[in-house]
Scaffold this active site. Structure first.
Site, PDB file in Angstrom:
ATOM      1  N   ASP A  87       0.861  -1.178   0.000  1.00 20.74           N
ATOM      2  CA  ASP A  87       0.000   0.000   0.000  1.00 20.74           C
ATOM      3  C   ASP A  87       0.907   1.241   0.000  1.00 20.74           C
ATOM      4  O   ASP A  87       2.113   1.153   0.245  1.00 20.74           O
ATOM      5  CB  ASP A  87      -0.900  -0.032   1.239  1.00 20.74           C
ATOM      6  CG  ASP A  87      -1.831   1.152   1.313  1.00 20.74           C
ATOM      7  OD1 ASP A  87      -2.322   1.576   0.261  1.00 20.74           O
ATOM      8  OD2 ASP A  87      -2.051   1.667   2.421  1.00 20.74           O
ATOM      9  N   THR A  93      -2.542   1.417  -4.732  1.00 20.34           N
ATOM     10  CA  THR A  93      -3.027   2.533  -3.933  1.00 20.34           C
ATOM     11  C   THR A  93      -4.339   3.059  -4.501  1.00 20.34           C
ATOM     12  O   THR A  93      -4.655   2.835  -5.674  1.00 20.34           O
ATOM     13  CB  THR A  93      -1.982   3.677  -3.908  1.00 20.34           C
ATOM     14  OG1 THR A  93      -2.495   4.783  -3.185  1.00 20.34           O
ATOM     15  CG2 THR A  93      -1.635   4.125  -5.316  1.00 20.34           C
ATOM     16  N   ARG A 133      -1.452  15.698  -2.234  1.00 24.36           N
ATOM     17  CA  ARG A 133      -2.842  15.264  -2.322  1.00 24.36           C
ATOM     18  C   ARG A 133      -3.704  16.514  -2.494  1.00 24.36           C
ATOM     19  O   ARG A 133      -3.651  17.421  -1.658  1.00 24.36           O
ATOM     20  CB  ARG A 133      -3.248  14.490  -1.063  1.00 24.36           C
ATOM     21  CG  ARG A 133      -2.410  13.247  -0.832  1.00 24.36           C
ATOM     22  CD  ARG A 133      -2.456  12.802   0.616  1.00 24.36           C
ATOM     23  NE  ARG A 133      -3.761  12.353   1.022  1.00 24.36           N
ATOM     24  CZ  ARG A 133      -4.132  11.063   1.069  1.00 24.36           C
ATOM     25  NH1 ARG A 133      -3.270  10.131   0.720  1.00 24.36           N
ATOM     26  NH2 ARG A 133      -5.333  10.706   1.469  1.00 24.36           N
ATOM     27  N   ARG A 160      -5.792   4.212  -8.022  1.00 27.09           N
ATOM     28  CA  ARG A 160      -7.257   4.161  -7.981  1.00 27.09           C
ATOM     29  C   ARG A 160      -7.741   2.723  -7.838  1.00 27.09           C
ATOM     30  O   ARG A 160      -8.686   2.288  -8.476  1.00 27.09           O
ATOM     31  CB  ARG A 160      -7.854   4.783  -9.252  1.00 27.09           C
ATOM     32  CG  ARG A 160      -7.524   6.253  -9.461  1.00 27.09           C
ATOM     33  CD  ARG A 160      -8.109   7.115  -8.374  1.00 27.09           C
ATOM     34  NE  ARG A 160      -8.052   8.546  -8.692  1.00 27.09           N
ATOM     35  CZ  ARG A 160      -8.304   9.500  -7.806  1.00 27.09           C
ATOM     36  NH1 ARG A 160      -8.604   9.181  -6.550  1.00 27.09           N
ATOM     37  NH2 ARG A 160      -8.239  10.773  -8.147  1.00 27.09           N
ATOM     38  N   THR A 212      -0.318   4.914   1.205  1.00 27.58           N
ATOM     39  CA  THR A 212      -0.604   5.799   2.331  1.00 27.58           C
ATOM     40  C   THR A 212      -0.498   5.035   3.638  1.00 27.58           C
ATOM     41  O   THR A 212      -1.200   4.057   3.859  1.00 27.58           O
ATOM     42  CB  THR A 212      -2.009   6.402   2.190  1.00 27.58           C
ATOM     43  OG1 THR A 212      -2.111   7.056   0.936  1.00 27.58           O
ATOM     44  CG2 THR A 212      -2.273   7.383   3.312  1.00 27.58           C
TER      45      THR A 212
END
Length: 1115
Positions: A445, A745, A665, A827, A447
């Site tokens: 992953d 992610t 972000r 996504r 984040t």
């Protein structure tokens, strides 16, 4: 008295595991060949429809499939079908629950009791025995042991066969019994927890297992032992809860109560009203709830809609306030139980390899027995002799193999958890530590795993001007001027106050300056208002009550204020507005208050709030300003969701891309002013939609979308998620070790690409191929052809394009992607993450590892061969669901390079040596039987056989778990050594064949040597050969040790001492007078030297002329 009424679900400590489903196309879907030219694709449309789809994983289901394991699938399917036929499943329905009257329930609902036990009193023994004997190894020994009850098949003493098997079964049953008792005690403890139940006579204490649907339960705040010592404001009709045990999120969540019950003067009045809750049937989704609250004794009747904001699920904790709730679901129908699924039992690759070798040994045993019977000439009852030989050679497959490996795995887990260089590491699955040394793919992953999940506000863009960290003081100055001008205008309009002449020059600033200042003011105010953040203040040491703590003069100080929200992004934004002068100081259900740079507190009333969802990718709020009465609709969200909502502009898309390339972000902020008539119309339609039972979510979203048109674009924000410590060197270490890293992610493509570069997931010398967005088969075909022409480049692909490629070109896409040194999938949904893991396992047959820190990574972690969880800011759900739990991403380097290597190497050596110990004694038995006219008579009987596999050789053999071929520092310095592990050379048919030849050579030397050197009595053969056998095994252990440990030396001498001491008690098997003579000593010494010395010489020559890679480095 404040009353809180919420839809309550009884608390049970169960873990939420997300389940996923894979959608696949029909098996007869056509496929178009890759590498067709674009012209050919356009002209030859017939190929698109006529060529058959060629999936690599499809096989012809014939006799071969049935014999090679298909029968297991068929038997499993039949058993599942019979179980479904026998098990009557109750249909789940919507329900009407009357407040405080469980007797009015029309149906019988499940008991609110937890039962995690596997067995009961009657099924314990049969169940445990079935779980053990369904494996080939244990079943084989059971058949052999049972055959000893047949007089014609009996060989030796019964305890020779039943003692080892009984020991293994006893250990297993004791372990299962202890686990079962612990599960029973935990269940009893949970089911006996007392809750306050509200009745007509007042409060009574009831057990958790006695709670029924319709009961009114009082749930109070947990003790400060379990939550941080902070107190949020306790608002009227609301409370805060924590859901980290359910969904992994550690932030507090605000829950609200039914409005009409707040007007009741006392608790007992809840029984005087005639009200009920209509709730949907039990669902899996923990993020939604639909229901209605109706009070019938009013005129007119009162109807209120219920949503997720009115519910408390099981396994949640009330962090502040007191809740009086009506129980809607109990027991098996609660969300936490419905979402609980048992993860599959993971089996390591080394265990599968040893299982194949065990079957090969069994086949060799049967062949050897047939040869013995054939050499007899198949005379007499040859089939009985055949079975006797099978029993006689049963030690080829050692029963201690499983015990030694399981004990070794436990030792590896203990070493991992005691390693001071990776503190906090927890081994939750002790059966697969060797998998850490066989990994080829690492799926991670982003984040919270590669990044810290600590957000820092970095950029504010207004379209024509951009502000970074070095120009934030300008924003602070603009905010101060803006509110000073407003203060001046309000003061000058007031006759009781004199205007301040010092502010006149600022008011007369140029028009352009005022325009920028106004835009900054609107943007900052929107960011300060559009969120779901709640300010939390620490409790006072002097014992102030919550009412006094709510006073603005006392509580609005900056030194003890913290913020709680469900997203760290929102907290970062609110902290930034505080740093530039606009501070959120108070919030309740109906209003929030901001403090200006001058200290003035502004109040805004919350009319509606639309929380963020993964589907909408945005959140909104409608507020009314107290001073002016203006109604404004603020909204913020992802650029993909907001681009079609805001008014036309020519800078948003470009600036979003620029910020994403910097690794930021982004959030788009917009507003829309509403008139009183517009809002009234919207409110009526919105309330009507919320009362709908069918398609409520669709109707509500349709009403909200009617407002989301032509909104004014205010600003674009950029927040940075910092990298974890030592991410770059760790990823470089893994890449040098030959591990291919895939980053999965949910972030946008540009941000994911930027993090991949900054973290060195993609090396500087590598090109990046960004897979173009595709929506149909033709586009996917052309893009895959373009990608095929690239060489040695990293792949970046979005979740939507990935889904299209997997739908039509699954095998081709995975084949191309696996050739890439790194892959970034952005996504991605949790289901897609798990699907990618399954595809890699299915198409490559290599071992996969998944690492993550959030609840959305659980499905990926459980699908991988080895799952690693990080205890992060998103909670412990991933950590609890994983096989291994670490505290920092950088620890994975040592976990794989050092502990993975040691675990695999040690288990491979241990497993082969245990098999060698069985093969050598079986070889001696075969030589003995062939010399003595192929008689099926045992060479060693009774305690000699039991002692050989236990006290005489067990400790030196097991001490191999302390051996290491490379020092930890060397393994980390040269990660290229890890590549050899993935080839599986430490345990293969080649190494197994070498051990077979060694066993045949040593067994033949020991037996023939004893027969040649013995003089008079046969008992001397037993004494000479058995003693030489024990010494040979001890020397062979020493021959294979690469790094000595003091416990190894102790085990060698302890075992030798035990054997020498036991000679005095083995007069039944040995001639004590003979074993004390010099003749016995020199004969044993000669045989032992002949059996071991050539192997020492061969090993020395091999290390000198063809040393392994690690020996070159260590030298």
């Amino acid at each position: 008295m404040n009353l809180y009424i919420a839809v309550l679900f009884t608390v049970t400590m169960l873990f939420f595991l997300s389940r996923y489903s894979l959608e696949d196309e029909p098996s007869n879907l056509d496929e178009m060949p890759l590498m067709m030219s674009e012209e050919g694709f356009e002209n030859d449309e017939s190929d698109y429809h006529t060529l058959p789809r060629a999936r690599a994983n499809q096989r012809q289901r014939g006799l071969g499939w049935l014999l090679m394991g298909g029968w297991k699938i068929l038997c499993g399917s039949c058993c599942d079908c019979l179980a479904r036929m026998c098990r009557r499943t109750k249909e789940l329905k919507a329900r009407t629950v009357w407040l405080g009257h469980p007797e009015k329930c029309e149906e019988k609902y499940p008991k609110n009791a937890i039962k995690n036990q596997k067995y009961n009193f009657f099924t314990f023994v049969p169940g445990v025995l079935y779980q053990q004997f369904k494996f080939f190894l244990n079943l084989y020994f059971l058949v052999v042991a049972c055959s000893q009850f047949v007089p014609s098949l009996k060989i030796g003493y019964l305890y020779t066969y039943w003692a080892p098997l009984g020991f293994v079964m006893a250990v297993t049953m004791v372990r299962e019994a202890v686990d079962e008792v612990r599960r029973y005690q935990r269940d009893k403890e949970m089911n006996s927890q007392l809750y306050s139940k509200l009745t007509v006579r007042g409060k009574v204490q009831v057990k958790s297992s006695d709670i029924q649907v319709g009961d009114l339960i009082i749930v109070e705040k947990v003790g400060l032992l379990y939550i941080p010592t902070v107190k949020p404001f306790v608002f009227l009709g609301s409370c805060f809860i924590r859901t980290d045990q359910l969904d992994g999120e550690t932030d507090w969540k605000l829950k609200v109560a039914v409005i009409c019950t707040q007007r009741l003067p006392a608790l007992g009045d809840l029984f005087s009203i005639n009200a009920y809750v209509y709730a949907q049937k039990p669902q899996l989704d923990i993020h939604s709830f639909e229901g209605n609250f109706t009070r019938e004794d009013g005129d007119p009747q009162i109807h209120e809609s219920l949503s997720i904001d009115h519910t408390l699920w099981a396994s949640t904790i009330v962090a502040s306030g007191t809740v009086i709730g009506v129980v809607i679901y109990t027991g098996k129908e609660t969300r936490s139980v419905l979402n609980t699924s048992s993860p599959k039992n993971k089996v390591g690759l080394l265990d599968l390899e040893l299982n194949r070798l065990t079957k090969a040994l069994f086949l060799a045993q049967v062949v050897l027995s047939i040869v013995m019977v054939a050499l007899q000439g198949f005379v007499g009852p040859w089939f009985r002799n055949l079975f006797r030989f099978i029993v006689l050679f049963s030690y080829i497959i050692p029963i201690s193999l499983r015990v030694n490996l399981d004990m070794g795995k436990s030792a590896y887990g203990w070493m991992i958890m005691k390693d001071e260089n990776i503190p906090g590491t927890v081994v939750r699955t002790s059966t697969i530590p060797e998998e850490l040394g066989r990994l080829v793919y690492l799926l991670t992953d982003k984040t919270g795993t590669l990044t810290q999940n600590e957000m820092i506000f970095k950029r504010l863009h207004l379209g024509t001007v951009s502000y970074g960290t070095d120009t934030m003081d300008e924003i602070q100055s603009h905010i101060g001027q803006s509110y000073a001008q407003k203060s001046n205008s309000s003061n000058s309009s007031s006759p009781s106050r004199k205007p301040q002449p010092a502010q006149a020059p600022k008011a007369a600033a140029p028009k352009v300056r005022r325009s920028v200042s106004s835009r900054i003011h609107e943007a900052v105010k929107a960011i300060a208002l559009c969120h779901n953040v709640t300010p939390v203040y620490e409790s006072r040491a002097n014992g102030e009550t919550e009412s006094t703590a709510a006073e603005a003069d006392q509580d609005f100080s900056d030194d003890n204020r913290t913020y709680q929200a469900s997203s760290p992004d929102e907290v970062a934004l609110v902290r930034w507005t505080e740093s530039v002068g606009l501070t959120l100081v108070n919030r309740d259900l109906t209003s929030l208050q901001l403090k200006t740079p001058a200290g003035q507190v502004l109040t805004y009333y919350i009319l509606q709030i639309f929380p963020f969802t993964s589907e909408s990718k945005r959140m909104g709020i409608i507020i009314r300003e107290e001073t002016t009465g203006d109604i404004t609709f603020y909204m913020k969200g992802a650029d993909v969701a907001m681009a079609s909502i805001v008014q036309y502009n020519d800078w948003l898309e470009e600036e979003c891309g620029n910020m994403a390339r910097e690794g930021l972000r982004t959030l788009v902020v917009a507003k829309k002013s509403l008139s009183e008539e517009q809002y009234t119309d919207f409110e009526n339609r919105y309330n009507q939609a919320k009362l709908s039972i069918h398609d409520r979510a669709l109707k509500v979203s349709a009403v909200v979308e009617s407002l989301e048109r032509e909104m004014e674009l205010l600003c674009l924000t950029g927040v940075e998620d910092q990298l974890q410590a030592d991410v770059r060197p760790t990823l470089e270490l893994l890449r040098n070790a030959g591990i291919k890293i895939w980053m999965l992610t949910g972030d946008k493509l540009e941000t994911a690409t930027c993090i991949a570069k900054s973290s060195h997931l993609v090396s500087r010398s590598q090109d990046i191929h960004v897979f173009r967005s595709v929506s149909n088969r033709g586009e996917a075909h052309l893009e895959l052809n373009a990608f095929r022409r690239k060489h040695d480049c990293a792949l970046v692909i979005s979740g939507d394009s990935l889904e299209v490629c997997l739908r039509y070109y699954e095998h081709e896409f995975v084949e191309l992607a696996c050739q890439c040194p790194a892959v970034v999938c952005c996504r991605c949904s949790p289901t897609q993450k798990a699907q990618i893991v399954h595809l890699l396992k299915q198409h490559t047959a290599n071992r996969t590892c998944a690492i993550g820190d959030g609840g959305n990574d659980v499905s990926m972690i459980q699908a991988a061969d080895c799952g690693i969880g990080i205890e992060g800011k998103e909670g412990k759900q991933a950590s609890l669901a994983a096989d291994f739990s670490i505290t920092q991403f950088k620890h994975i380097g040592r976990l794989l390079m050092v502990h993975g290597r040691n675990s695999y190497k040690r288990s491979a050596a241990l497993g082969q040596f245990v098999m060698h110990r069985g093969m050598i004694i079986s070889t001696m038995q075969a030589v003995f039987s062939s010399i003595f006219y192929f008689a099926s008579v045992p060479l060693y009987q009774g305690f000699l056989m039991v002692g050989y596999s236990t006290i005489y050789t067990m400790f030196p053999v097991f001490s191999l778990v302390l051996d290491q071929d490379v020092k930890p520092e060397m393994a980390l310095l040269y990660p290229e050594l890890y590549k050899d592990l993935t080839k599986g050379r430490s345990l293969s048919f080649k190494t197994f064949l070498i051990w077979v030849l060694i066993s045949i050579y040593q067994g033949g030397i020991l037996m023939y040597g004893a027969l040649v050197l013995f003089e008079s009595e046969f008992v001397h053969v037993v004494a000479i050969s058995f003693t030489a056998l024990i010494l040979t095994e001890l020397l062979m252990v020493a021959l294979n040790i690469r790094t000595w440990h003091w416990l190894m030396v102790l085990a060698e001498f302890f075992s030798l001492g035990c054997y020498i001491a036991s000679l005095a008690f083995l007069n039944e098997y040995f001639d004590l007078g003979f074993i004390t003579t010099p003749a016995f000593l020199w004969k044993v010494s000669v045989i032992t030297v002949v059996s071991c010395l050539p192997l020492y010489i061969i090993k020395y020559l091999k290390r000198k002329f063809s040393p392994p890679s690690y020996s070159k480095l260590s030298s």
